[in-house]
Design an enzyme around this catalytic site. Structure first.
Site, PDB file in Angstrom:
ATOM      1  N   TYR A  50      -0.986  -0.235  10.333  1.00 22.93           N
ATOM      2  CA  TYR A  50      -1.057  -0.665   8.943  1.00 22.93           C
ATOM      3  C   TYR A  50       0.112  -0.078   8.146  1.00 22.93           C
ATOM      4  O   TYR A  50       0.775  -0.786   7.382  1.00 22.93           O
ATOM      5  CB  TYR A  50      -2.394  -0.225   8.350  1.00 22.93           C
ATOM      6  CG  TYR A  50      -2.681  -0.767   6.976  1.00 22.93           C
ATOM      7  CD1 TYR A  50      -3.166  -2.058   6.807  1.00 22.93           C
ATOM      8  CD2 TYR A  50      -2.496   0.024   5.843  1.00 22.93           C
ATOM      9  CE1 TYR A  50      -3.447  -2.555   5.541  1.00 22.93           C
ATOM     10  CE2 TYR A  50      -2.770  -0.464   4.581  1.00 22.93           C
ATOM     11  CZ  TYR A  50      -3.251  -1.760   4.440  1.00 22.93           C
ATOM     12  OH  TYR A  50      -3.522  -2.241   3.182  1.00 22.93           O
ATOM     13  N   SER A 103       0.861  -1.187   0.000  1.00 23.22           N
ATOM     14  CA  SER A 103       0.000   0.000   0.000  1.00 23.22           C
ATOM     15  C   SER A 103       0.889   1.227   0.000  1.00 23.22           C
ATOM     16  O   SER A 103       1.987   1.223   0.581  1.00 23.22           O
ATOM     17  CB  SER A 103      -0.882   0.010   1.249  1.00 23.22           C
ATOM     18  OG  SER A 103      -1.505   1.268   1.409  1.00 23.22           O
TER      19      SER A 103
END
Length: 236
Positions: A159, A144
């Site tokens: 994350y 990501s």
């Protein structure tokens, strides 16, 4: 679902029971891979596999459980004897409700355990099955842009750190496996309308999966150790 043809190349997609993982599995199956959906809940995996094209099977895998990973690797070796493509897609906890100083470190630890160490565990277990000399061997880590140090802010700290660690794993594996001809890349699928991305995301699962499939389909003299979205480099 069908059993694996003996001559077909084999692909594994972790976290393949929904969203991007399922879309990637569908694309690989259409490309002629026998595709293994590696999922924590085989019942959900079988439901996800019902309408997939081509040759697919479902196997239980919890990437956070070392014994589960070892057992999965043994079953893959016994049933298929090889692996051509590994897509490390399993991920949890897009922790947008946290900030760095207030973060629950138990959540951060759990996130790292799946998103970074899980991919590392699975790679350790399965790379020995990729050490044949057939063309097209790939490891794709579904990352990501949240893990890009260049643009990182204070959002989703667990994350973000897990994806930065996953990107580091990409670099490490790419360096070690270059001599074996195995290409290893990180891919950001973009903001995708999945359970994690939410309904406001502008991309469909199929559009997100296209970036991942690009990294599988690159030629053997293509890039390794890179970070991409839509086939274009992203800053680390």
């Amino acid at each position: 679902m069908q059993e694996s043809p003996k001559a077909a190349p084999v692909a594994v997609v972790t976290g393949a029971n929904r969203g991007i993982g399922r879309a990637v599995a569908a694309g690989l199956a259409r490309d002629g891979y026998h595709t293994v959906l590696a999922v924590r809940d085989p019942g959900q995996g079988r439901h996800a596999a019902r309408d997939l094209p081509g040759s697919v099977t479902v196997e239980r895998l919890d990437v956070a459980d070392a014994d589960s990973v070892t057992d999965f690797g043994r079953r893959l070796r016994d049933r298929h004897g090889r692996l051509d493509v590994l897509v490390n897609n399993a991920a949890i906890n897009y922790d947008t409700w946290q900030d760095p100083l207030g973060a629950d470190l138990t959540v951060v630890r759990d996130t790292l355990e799946v998103n970074a160490l899980g991919a590392w565990r699975v790679s350790q277990a399965l790379v020995p099955l990729m050490r044949h000399r057939s063309p097209g061997r790939r490891i794709v880590n579904v990352s990501s842009e949240s893990g890009s140090l260049t643009g990182m802010g204070a959002a989703a700290p667990g994350y973000a750190m897990s994806k930065a660690a996953l990107n580091a794993l990409t670099r490490l594996l790419a360096a070690q496996l270059a001599a074996d001809g195995i290409l290893v890349n990180s891919v950001c699928p973009g903001w995708v309308a999945t359970d994690m991305g939410g309904p406001a995301a502008p991309r469909t699962a199929a559009e997100g999966a296209a970036s991942v499939l690009w990294a599988v389909r690159i030629p053997d003299d293509g890039p390794t150790g890179g970070f991409f979205r839509d086939g274009e480099p992203l800053p680390w």
